[in-house]
Design an enzyme around this catalytic site. Structure first.
Site, short mmCIF file in Angstrom:
data_model
loop_
_atom_site.label_atom_id
_atom_site.label_comp_id
_atom_site.label_asym_id
_atom_site.label_seq_id
_atom_site.Cartn_x
_atom_site.Cartn_y
_atom_site.Cartn_z
N TYR A 187 0.84 -1.20 0.00
CA TYR A 187 0.00 0.00 0.00
C TYR A 187 0.87 1.25 0.00
CZ TYR A 187 -4.97 -0.98 0.30
OH TYR A 187 -6.26 -1.30 0.01
N GLU A 208 -0.48 4.81 -0.40
CA GLU A 208 -1.26 6.06 -0.55
C GLU A 208 -0.37 7.27 -0.34
OE1 GLU A 208 -2.66 3.50 1.19
OE2 GLU A 208 -4.86 3.69 1.17
N ASP A 233 -7.35 14.92 -24.16
CA ASP A 233 -7.41 13.49 -23.82
C ASP A 233 -6.75 12.77 -24.99
OD1 ASP A 233 -7.98 10.84 -23.55
OD2 ASP A 233 -10.09 11.12 -23.00
N THR A 255 -4.55 7.21 -21.37
CA THR A 255 -4.31 5.85 -20.89
C THR A 255 -2.88 5.50 -21.30
OG1 THR A 255 -5.23 5.02 -22.96
CG2 THR A 255 -6.69 4.99 -21.06
N LYS A 295 -2.70 1.92 -24.88
CA LYS A 295 -3.13 1.86 -26.28
C LYS A 295 -1.89 1.98 -27.16
CE LYS A 295 -7.83 3.53 -25.39
NZ LYS A 295 -7.95 4.13 -24.05
N ARG A 327 -2.17 -1.57 -18.66
CA ARG A 327 -3.47 -0.92 -18.54
C ARG A 327 -3.40 0.12 -17.42
NH1 ARG A 327 -7.85 -2.33 -21.26
NH2 ARG A 327 -6.66 -3.53 -22.75
N1 DSN Z 1 -12.33 1.53 -24.81
C1 DSN Z 1 -11.47 2.55 -25.36
C2 DSN Z 1 -11.54 2.60 -26.85
O1 DSN Z 1 -11.58 1.54 -27.42
O2 DSN Z 1 -11.54 3.66 -27.44
C3 DSN Z 1 -11.70 3.88 -24.79
O3 DSN Z 1 -12.15 3.79 -23.50
#
Ligand code: DSN
Length: 418
Positions: free
Chosen positions: A53, A55, A200, A227, A230, A236
Protein backbone atom coordinates in the site's frame (compact mmCIF):
# COMPACT_ATOMS: atom_id res chain seq x y z
CA UNK A 1 4.53 -17.43 -21.40
CA UNK A 2 5.22 -20.15 -18.92
CA UNK A 3 2.80 -19.95 -15.97
CA UNK A 4 4.50 -22.56 -13.76
CA UNK A 5 2.69 -21.88 -10.51
CA UNK A 6 -0.70 -21.09 -11.94
CA UNK A 7 -0.59 -24.36 -13.86
CA UNK A 8 -0.35 -26.24 -10.57
CA UNK A 9 -2.74 -24.16 -8.48
CA UNK A 10 -5.64 -23.33 -10.80
CA UNK A 11 -5.97 -25.40 -13.94
CA UNK A 12 -9.08 -23.68 -15.16
CA UNK A 13 -7.68 -20.13 -15.12
CA UNK A 14 -4.33 -21.39 -16.41
CA UNK A 15 -5.97 -23.10 -19.35
CA UNK A 16 -8.16 -20.10 -20.13
CA UNK A 17 -5.11 -17.84 -20.19
CA UNK A 18 -3.40 -20.27 -22.57
CA UNK A 19 -6.53 -20.28 -24.73
CA UNK A 20 -6.45 -16.48 -24.90
CA UNK A 21 -2.72 -16.59 -25.79
CA UNK A 22 -3.64 -18.85 -28.67
CA UNK A 23 -6.41 -16.50 -29.83
CA UNK A 24 -4.03 -13.54 -29.81
CA UNK A 25 -1.31 -15.45 -31.64
CA UNK A 26 -3.53 -16.97 -34.33
CA UNK A 27 -5.67 -13.90 -34.97
CA UNK A 28 -5.27 -10.38 -36.31
CA UNK A 29 -5.94 -7.62 -33.78
CA UNK A 30 -7.43 -4.52 -35.34
CA UNK A 31 -9.09 -2.95 -32.30
CA UNK A 32 -7.43 0.45 -32.52
CA UNK A 33 -7.17 0.88 -28.74
CA UNK A 34 -5.41 -2.45 -28.15
CA UNK A 35 -1.77 -3.44 -28.35
CA UNK A 36 0.69 -6.14 -27.24
CA UNK A 37 3.04 -5.21 -24.38
CA UNK A 38 6.60 -6.48 -24.14
CA UNK A 39 7.54 -9.38 -21.88
CA UNK A 40 9.46 -6.85 -19.73
CA UNK A 41 6.30 -4.80 -19.13
CA UNK A 42 4.41 -7.99 -18.28
CA UNK A 43 7.05 -9.07 -15.76
CA UNK A 44 6.84 -5.72 -13.97
CA UNK A 45 3.03 -6.05 -13.85
CA UNK A 46 3.12 -9.43 -12.17
CA UNK A 47 5.72 -8.53 -9.52
CA UNK A 48 5.66 -8.40 -5.68
CA UNK A 49 4.90 -4.69 -5.92
CA UNK A 50 1.29 -5.85 -5.85
CA UNK A 51 1.72 -6.49 -2.11
CA UNK A 52 2.26 -2.88 -1.02
CA UNK A 53 0.00 0.00 0.00
CA UNK A 54 1.44 3.39 -1.00
CA UNK A 55 -1.26 6.06 -0.55
CA UNK A 56 0.23 9.48 -1.08
CA UNK A 57 3.10 10.51 -3.33
CA UNK A 58 6.87 9.93 -3.29
CA UNK A 59 8.29 11.33 -0.03
CA UNK A 60 4.79 11.88 1.46
CA UNK A 61 3.11 8.51 2.05
CA UNK A 62 0.61 7.43 4.66
CA UNK A 63 2.23 4.01 5.28
CA UNK A 64 5.78 2.92 6.14
CA UNK A 65 7.99 0.75 3.97
CA UNK A 66 7.66 2.87 0.84
CA UNK A 67 11.34 3.67 0.24
CA UNK A 68 11.50 1.47 -2.84
CA UNK A 69 8.06 2.52 -4.08
CA UNK A 70 9.15 6.16 -3.88
CA UNK A 71 12.07 5.40 -6.18
CA UNK A 72 9.88 3.48 -8.63
CA UNK A 73 7.15 6.12 -8.81
CA UNK A 74 9.71 8.96 -9.06
CA UNK A 75 11.37 7.21 -11.97
CA UNK A 76 8.03 6.66 -13.73
CA UNK A 77 7.22 10.38 -13.25
CA UNK A 78 10.62 11.51 -14.55
CA UNK A 79 10.36 9.32 -17.64
CA UNK A 80 6.80 10.47 -18.39
CA UNK A 81 7.84 14.12 -18.13
CA UNK A 82 10.74 13.59 -20.53
CA UNK A 83 8.64 11.62 -22.98
CA UNK A 84 5.89 14.23 -23.28
CA UNK A 85 7.83 17.40 -22.38
CA UNK A 86 5.59 17.98 -19.34
CA UNK A 87 6.31 19.99 -16.20
CA UNK A 88 4.50 17.51 -13.98
CA UNK A 89 3.18 13.94 -14.25
CA UNK A 90 0.74 12.00 -12.12
CA UNK A 91 1.11 8.30 -12.93
CA UNK A 92 -1.45 7.00 -10.42
CA UNK A 93 -4.78 7.01 -12.33
CA UNK A 94 -5.99 3.43 -12.54
CA UNK A 95 -7.37 3.93 -16.06
CA UNK A 96 -8.52 6.54 -18.56
CA UNK A 97 -11.93 7.29 -17.04
CA UNK A 98 -10.45 8.05 -13.57
CA UNK A 99 -7.85 10.27 -15.27
CA UNK A 100 -10.64 12.21 -17.01
CA UNK A 101 -12.75 12.51 -13.88
CA UNK A 102 -9.81 13.57 -11.67
CA UNK A 103 -8.87 16.20 -14.26
CA UNK A 104 -12.40 17.66 -14.29
CA UNK A 105 -12.47 17.84 -10.48
CA UNK A 106 -8.91 19.17 -10.35
CA UNK A 107 -9.67 22.09 -12.65
CA UNK A 108 -13.37 22.90 -12.06
CA UNK A 109 -16.10 23.01 -9.46
CA UNK A 110 -19.10 20.67 -9.82
CA UNK A 111 -21.68 22.25 -12.11
CA UNK A 112 -19.03 23.78 -14.39
CA UNK A 113 -19.40 23.50 -18.15
CA UNK A 114 -17.03 21.41 -20.27
CA UNK A 115 -16.87 21.65 -24.06
CA UNK A 116 -16.05 18.26 -25.62
CA UNK A 117 -16.41 16.36 -28.87
CA UNK A 118 -19.81 14.87 -29.68
CA UNK A 119 -19.75 11.12 -29.03
CA UNK A 120 -21.05 10.13 -32.45
CA UNK A 121 -18.45 12.39 -34.09
CA UNK A 122 -15.61 10.58 -32.31
CA UNK A 123 -15.77 11.72 -28.68
CA UNK A 124 -15.66 9.38 -25.71
CA UNK A 125 -18.17 8.33 -23.03
CA UNK A 126 -16.10 10.14 -20.39
CA UNK A 127 -16.47 13.38 -22.34
CA UNK A 128 -19.97 13.69 -20.97
CA UNK A 129 -22.22 11.05 -22.46
CA UNK A 130 -25.58 11.18 -20.64
CA UNK A 131 -25.26 7.54 -19.48
CA UNK A 132 -22.24 8.42 -17.30
CA UNK A 133 -22.44 9.64 -13.70
CA UNK A 134 -19.97 12.40 -14.52
CA UNK A 135 -22.54 13.94 -16.88
CA UNK A 136 -24.72 14.52 -13.79
CA UNK A 137 -21.94 16.44 -12.04
CA UNK A 138 -20.68 18.66 -14.86
CA UNK A 139 -22.53 20.26 -17.74
CA UNK A 140 -21.22 19.08 -21.09
CA UNK A 141 -21.67 20.95 -24.34
CA UNK A 142 -20.47 19.69 -27.71
CA UNK A 143 -18.57 20.40 -30.85
CA UNK A 144 -18.72 18.40 -34.08
CA UNK A 145 -17.14 17.94 -37.48
CA UNK A 146 -18.09 20.49 -40.12
CA UNK A 147 -17.92 17.82 -42.79
CA UNK A 148 -17.80 14.06 -42.42
CA UNK A 149 -16.15 13.92 -45.85
CA UNK A 150 -13.00 15.72 -44.63
CA UNK A 151 -13.28 15.37 -40.85
CA UNK A 152 -12.59 19.06 -40.38
CA UNK A 153 -13.90 20.25 -37.03
CA UNK A 154 -16.24 23.23 -37.11
CA UNK A 155 -13.97 25.61 -35.17
CA UNK A 156 -16.23 28.63 -35.86
CA UNK A 157 -19.16 26.82 -34.29
CA UNK A 158 -16.92 25.63 -31.44
CA UNK A 159 -15.97 29.26 -30.74
CA UNK A 160 -19.60 30.36 -30.89
CA UNK A 161 -20.62 27.65 -28.40
CA UNK A 162 -17.66 28.50 -26.15
CA UNK A 163 -18.58 32.20 -26.06
CA UNK A 164 -22.24 31.38 -25.37
CA UNK A 165 -21.72 28.58 -22.83
CA UNK A 166 -18.53 29.74 -21.04
CA UNK A 167 -16.88 26.36 -20.45
CA UNK A 168 -14.17 25.98 -17.84
CA UNK A 169 -12.49 23.28 -19.98
CA UNK A 170 -12.12 23.04 -23.75
CA UNK A 171 -11.48 19.35 -24.26
CA UNK A 172 -9.58 18.04 -27.29
CA UNK A 173 -9.55 14.31 -27.74
CA UNK A 174 -11.43 11.36 -29.08
CA UNK A 175 -11.76 7.63 -29.32
CA UNK A 176 -13.04 7.38 -32.90
CA UNK A 177 -11.77 10.34 -34.91
CA UNK A 178 -9.25 9.65 -37.68
CA UNK A 179 -7.86 13.13 -38.24
CA UNK A 180 -5.43 15.46 -36.47
CA UNK A 181 -7.03 18.21 -34.34
CA UNK A 182 -6.05 21.86 -34.65
CA UNK A 183 -4.77 22.39 -31.12
CA UNK A 184 -3.75 25.99 -31.85
CA UNK A 185 -7.33 26.88 -32.77
CA UNK A 186 -8.67 25.15 -29.66
CA UNK A 187 -6.10 26.83 -27.43
CA UNK A 188 -7.12 30.22 -28.85
CA UNK A 189 -10.80 29.52 -28.15
CA UNK A 190 -10.00 28.38 -24.60
CA UNK A 191 -7.93 31.51 -23.97
CA UNK A 192 -10.68 33.76 -25.35
CA UNK A 193 -13.25 32.37 -22.89
CA UNK A 194 -10.89 31.86 -19.94
CA UNK A 195 -10.99 28.04 -20.05
CA UNK A 196 -8.30 25.44 -19.57
CA UNK A 197 -7.19 23.65 -22.72
CA UNK A 198 -7.13 19.92 -21.95
CA UNK A 199 -6.29 17.07 -24.33
CA UNK A 200 -7.41 13.49 -23.82
CA UNK A 201 -4.73 11.84 -25.95
CA UNK A 202 -5.48 8.27 -24.84
CA UNK A 203 -5.59 6.94 -28.37
CA UNK A 204 -2.62 8.78 -29.80
CA UNK A 205 -0.23 8.91 -26.82
CA UNK A 206 2.16 6.51 -28.58
CA UNK A 207 2.05 8.59 -31.75
CA UNK A 208 2.83 11.75 -29.78
CA UNK A 209 5.61 10.02 -27.81
CA UNK A 210 7.13 8.76 -31.06
CA UNK A 211 6.81 12.10 -32.88
CA UNK A 212 4.18 10.84 -35.34
CA UNK A 213 1.47 13.21 -34.06
CA UNK A 214 1.54 16.72 -32.65
CA UNK A 215 2.09 17.23 -28.93
CA UNK A 216 -0.68 19.54 -27.60
CA UNK A 217 1.81 21.05 -25.11
CA UNK A 218 3.62 22.52 -28.11
CA UNK A 219 0.45 24.52 -28.82
CA UNK A 220 0.10 25.74 -25.25
CA UNK A 221 -2.27 23.16 -23.76
CA UNK A 222 -2.54 23.13 -19.96
CA UNK A 223 -3.22 19.45 -19.28
CA UNK A 224 -2.90 16.21 -21.20
CA UNK A 225 -4.41 13.00 -19.88
CA UNK A 226 -4.12 9.56 -21.31
CA UNK A 227 -4.31 5.85 -20.89
CA UNK A 228 -1.00 4.02 -21.05
CA UNK A 229 -2.05 0.81 -22.80
CA UNK A 230 -3.13 1.86 -26.28
CA UNK A 231 -0.63 3.10 -28.89
CA UNK A 232 1.76 3.88 -26.01
CA UNK A 233 2.05 0.10 -25.50
CA UNK A 234 2.23 0.04 -21.73
CA UNK A 235 0.22 -1.64 -18.98
CA UNK A 236 -3.47 -0.92 -18.54
CA UNK A 237 -3.67 2.40 -16.68
CA UNK A 238 -3.89 6.16 -16.88
CA UNK A 239 -1.74 9.25 -16.43
CA UNK A 240 -2.20 13.04 -16.23
CA UNK A 241 0.46 15.52 -17.38
CA UNK A 242 0.47 19.25 -16.82
CA UNK A 243 2.25 22.22 -18.37
CA UNK A 244 3.03 23.85 -15.00
CA UNK A 245 3.86 22.61 -11.47
CA UNK A 246 0.93 24.66 -10.09
CA UNK A 247 -1.56 22.77 -12.24
CA UNK A 248 0.23 19.58 -11.18
CA UNK A 249 -0.64 20.33 -7.52
CA UNK A 250 -4.34 20.64 -8.37
CA UNK A 251 -4.26 17.37 -10.30
CA UNK A 252 -2.38 15.49 -7.58
CA UNK A 253 -4.95 16.52 -4.96
CA UNK A 254 -7.80 15.50 -7.26
CA UNK A 255 -6.33 12.02 -7.92
CA UNK A 256 -5.41 11.33 -4.28
CA UNK A 257 -7.09 11.82 -1.87
CA UNK A 258 -9.85 13.30 -4.06
CA UNK A 259 -10.73 10.27 -6.11
CA UNK A 260 -8.55 7.19 -5.67
CA UNK A 261 -7.03 5.25 -2.80
CA UNK A 262 -3.84 3.20 -2.96
CA UNK A 263 -1.98 3.38 -6.27
CA UNK A 264 -1.42 0.10 -8.10
CA UNK A 265 2.35 0.04 -7.77
CA UNK A 266 3.08 -2.91 -10.05
CA UNK A 267 1.29 -1.03 -12.82
CA UNK A 268 3.27 2.13 -12.06
CA UNK A 269 6.50 0.11 -12.37
CA UNK A 270 5.24 -1.35 -15.63
CA UNK A 271 4.38 2.19 -16.84
CA UNK A 272 7.99 3.18 -16.09
CA UNK A 273 9.24 0.23 -18.17
CA UNK A 274 6.93 1.14 -21.06
CA UNK A 275 8.04 4.80 -20.91
CA UNK A 276 11.68 3.64 -21.10
CA UNK A 277 10.81 1.59 -24.16
CA UNK A 278 9.00 4.57 -25.71
CA UNK A 279 12.08 6.75 -25.15
CA UNK A 280 14.20 4.49 -27.37
CA UNK A 281 14.82 5.47 -31.02
CA UNK A 282 13.04 2.29 -32.21
CA UNK A 283 9.78 3.62 -30.80
CA UNK A 284 9.88 6.57 -33.22
CA UNK A 285 10.12 4.07 -36.07
CA UNK A 286 7.23 2.12 -34.57
CA UNK A 287 5.01 5.20 -34.17
CA UNK A 288 5.61 6.33 -37.75
CA UNK A 289 4.91 2.84 -39.07
CA UNK A 290 1.56 2.77 -37.24
CA UNK A 291 0.46 5.77 -39.32
CA UNK A 292 1.99 4.47 -42.57
CA UNK A 293 0.20 1.17 -41.99
CA UNK A 294 -3.10 2.89 -41.23
CA UNK A 295 -2.89 4.87 -44.46
CA UNK A 296 -2.08 1.70 -46.43
CA UNK A 297 -5.02 -0.14 -44.84
CA UNK A 298 -7.36 2.79 -45.47
CA UNK A 299 -6.27 3.18 -49.10
CA UNK A 300 -6.78 -0.48 -49.85
CA UNK A 301 -10.19 -0.57 -48.16
CA UNK A 302 -11.30 2.46 -50.18
CA UNK A 303 -9.97 0.90 -53.40
CA UNK A 304 -12.29 -2.01 -52.62
CA UNK A 305 -15.26 0.31 -52.34
CA UNK A 306 -15.36 0.67 -48.58
CA UNK A 307 -16.75 4.01 -47.41
CA UNK A 308 -14.48 5.48 -44.75
CA UNK A 309 -15.72 8.34 -42.60
CA UNK A 310 -13.59 11.39 -43.55
CA UNK A 311 -12.31 9.37 -46.53
CA UNK A 312 -9.05 8.33 -44.90
CA UNK A 313 -6.92 8.74 -41.82
CA UNK A 314 -4.09 10.85 -40.38
CA UNK A 315 -3.54 8.68 -37.33
CA UNK A 316 -3.78 5.02 -36.31
CA UNK A 317 -7.52 4.46 -36.78
CA UNK A 318 -10.30 4.54 -39.31
CA UNK A 319 -14.05 4.23 -39.24
CA UNK A 320 -15.95 2.49 -42.01
CA UNK A 321 -19.63 2.84 -42.76
CA UNK A 322 -20.56 -0.85 -42.83
CA UNK A 323 -24.14 -0.22 -43.96
CA UNK A 324 -23.03 1.82 -46.99
CA UNK A 325 -20.07 -0.45 -47.79
CA UNK A 326 -21.48 -3.92 -47.17
CA UNK A 327 -25.21 -3.60 -46.58
CA UNK A 328 -24.90 -4.93 -43.01
CA UNK A 329 -24.61 -3.10 -39.70
CA UNK A 330 -21.41 -2.86 -37.68
CA UNK A 331 -22.38 -5.64 -35.26
CA UNK A 332 -22.95 -8.10 -38.11
CA UNK A 333 -19.60 -7.18 -39.68
CA UNK A 334 -17.85 -7.63 -36.33
CA UNK A 335 -19.39 -11.10 -35.88
CA UNK A 336 -18.38 -12.28 -39.36
CA UNK A 337 -14.84 -11.03 -38.83
CA UNK A 338 -14.64 -12.77 -35.44
CA UNK A 339 -15.32 -16.00 -37.31
CA UNK A 340 -12.24 -15.53 -39.48
CA UNK A 341 -9.99 -14.44 -36.61
CA UNK A 342 -10.01 -10.69 -37.31
CA UNK A 343 -10.95 -8.60 -34.30
CA UNK A 344 -12.33 -5.09 -34.52
CA UNK A 345 -15.31 -3.30 -33.02
CA UNK A 346 -18.68 -2.04 -34.11
CA UNK A 347 -18.91 1.73 -33.72
CA UNK A 348 -21.31 4.63 -34.18
CA UNK A 349 -20.66 6.86 -37.15
CA UNK A 350 -21.40 10.60 -37.22
CA UNK A 351 -25.05 11.32 -36.34
CA UNK A 352 -25.75 7.59 -36.50
CA UNK A 353 -29.46 6.73 -36.67
CA UNK A 354 -28.81 3.18 -35.47
CA UNK A 355 -28.53 2.13 -31.79
CA UNK A 356 -25.15 1.71 -30.06
CA UNK A 357 -25.45 -2.10 -29.91
CA UNK A 358 -25.92 -2.36 -33.68
CA UNK A 359 -24.43 0.85 -35.05
CA UNK A 360 -23.72 1.61 -38.69
CA UNK A 361 -19.94 1.51 -38.48
CA UNK A 362 -16.85 -0.48 -37.67
CA UNK A 363 -13.67 0.97 -36.17
CA UNK A 364 -10.23 -0.46 -36.87
CA UNK A 365 -6.61 0.49 -36.43
CA UNK A 366 -2.99 -0.57 -36.68
CA UNK A 367 -1.04 -0.23 -33.37
CA UNK A 368 -1.21 -3.96 -32.52
CA UNK A 369 -0.37 -5.37 -35.95
CA UNK A 370 2.47 -2.86 -36.28
CA UNK A 371 3.90 -4.15 -32.99
CA UNK A 372 4.00 -7.60 -34.59
CA UNK A 373 6.18 -6.17 -37.37
CA UNK A 374 3.59 -6.00 -40.14
CA UNK A 375 4.03 -3.38 -42.84
CA UNK A 376 2.10 -1.96 -45.82
CA UNK A 377 2.01 -5.21 -47.81
CA UNK A 378 0.39 -7.05 -44.90
CA UNK A 379 -2.06 -4.18 -44.41
CA UNK A 380 -3.26 -4.62 -47.98
CA UNK A 381 -3.71 -8.34 -47.34
CA UNK A 382 -5.66 -7.60 -44.17
CA UNK A 383 -7.93 -5.17 -46.03
CA UNK A 384 -8.62 -7.87 -48.62
CA UNK A 385 -9.45 -10.44 -45.92
CA UNK A 386 -11.93 -8.02 -44.34
CA UNK A 387 -13.70 -7.25 -47.60
CA UNK A 388 -13.76 -10.88 -48.75
CA UNK A 389 -15.11 -12.11 -45.41
CA UNK A 390 -17.92 -9.59 -45.09
CA UNK A 391 -18.88 -9.97 -48.76
CA UNK A 392 -18.54 -13.78 -48.71
CA UNK A 393 -21.53 -15.24 -50.51
CA UNK A 394 -21.63 -18.35 -48.33
CA UNK A 395 -20.37 -19.47 -44.95
CA UNK A 396 -18.15 -22.10 -46.68
CA UNK A 397 -15.74 -19.37 -47.63
CA UNK A 398 -15.17 -18.21 -44.05
CA UNK A 399 -13.07 -21.24 -42.93
CA UNK A 400 -10.83 -20.74 -45.97
CA UNK A 401 -10.29 -17.09 -45.10
CA UNK A 402 -9.69 -18.03 -41.46
CA UNK A 403 -6.89 -20.37 -42.54
CA UNK A 404 -5.24 -17.61 -44.58
CA UNK A 405 -5.61 -15.19 -41.65
CA UNK A 406 -3.88 -17.71 -39.38
CA UNK A 407 -1.06 -18.26 -41.85
CA UNK A 408 -0.39 -14.53 -41.96
CA UNK A 409 -0.72 -14.09 -38.18
CA UNK A 410 1.68 -16.93 -37.38
CA UNK A 411 4.43 -15.35 -39.50
CA UNK A 412 4.49 -12.38 -37.05
CA UNK A 413 5.05 -13.32 -33.40
CA UNK A 414 3.22 -11.66 -30.51
CA UNK A 415 5.70 -10.31 -27.92
CA UNK A 416 5.78 -12.51 -24.83
CA UNK A 417 3.99 -15.44 -26.50
CA UNK A 418 6.25 -18.24 -27.70
N1 DSN B 1 -12.33 1.53 -24.81
C1 DSN B 1 -11.47 2.55 -25.36
C2 DSN B 1 -11.54 2.60 -26.85
O1 DSN B 1 -11.58 1.54 -27.42
O2 DSN B 1 -11.54 3.66 -27.44
C3 DSN B 1 -11.70 3.88 -24.79
O3 DSN B 1 -12.15 3.79 -23.50
Amino acid sequence: MDYRYLGKVDHLIHDLIKEEERRQKHGLELICSENYVSAAVMEAMSSVLNNKYSEGYPGARYYGGNEVMDKIESEAIARAKTLFRAAHANVQPHAGAPANIATYFGLCEPGATILGMDLSHGGHLTHGHPVTHIAKVFRFVRYKMKSVETGEIDYDEMRRVAIAEKPKIVLAGFSAYPRELNYKAMRAIATEVGAYAVADMAHIAGLIAGGAARNPFDDGFDVILTTTHKSLRGPRGGMILTATPELGKKIDKAVFPGFQGGPIMQMIAAKAVAFREALQPEFKVYARQIVVNAKALAERLMEQGVKLITNGTDNHLMLADAVASFGCHGGEAQTILDEVGITLNKNMIADDKRPAMSPSGIRLGTPALTTRGMKEAEMRQVADFIVRAIRAGSNDELPRIRKEVEELALRFPVPGIA
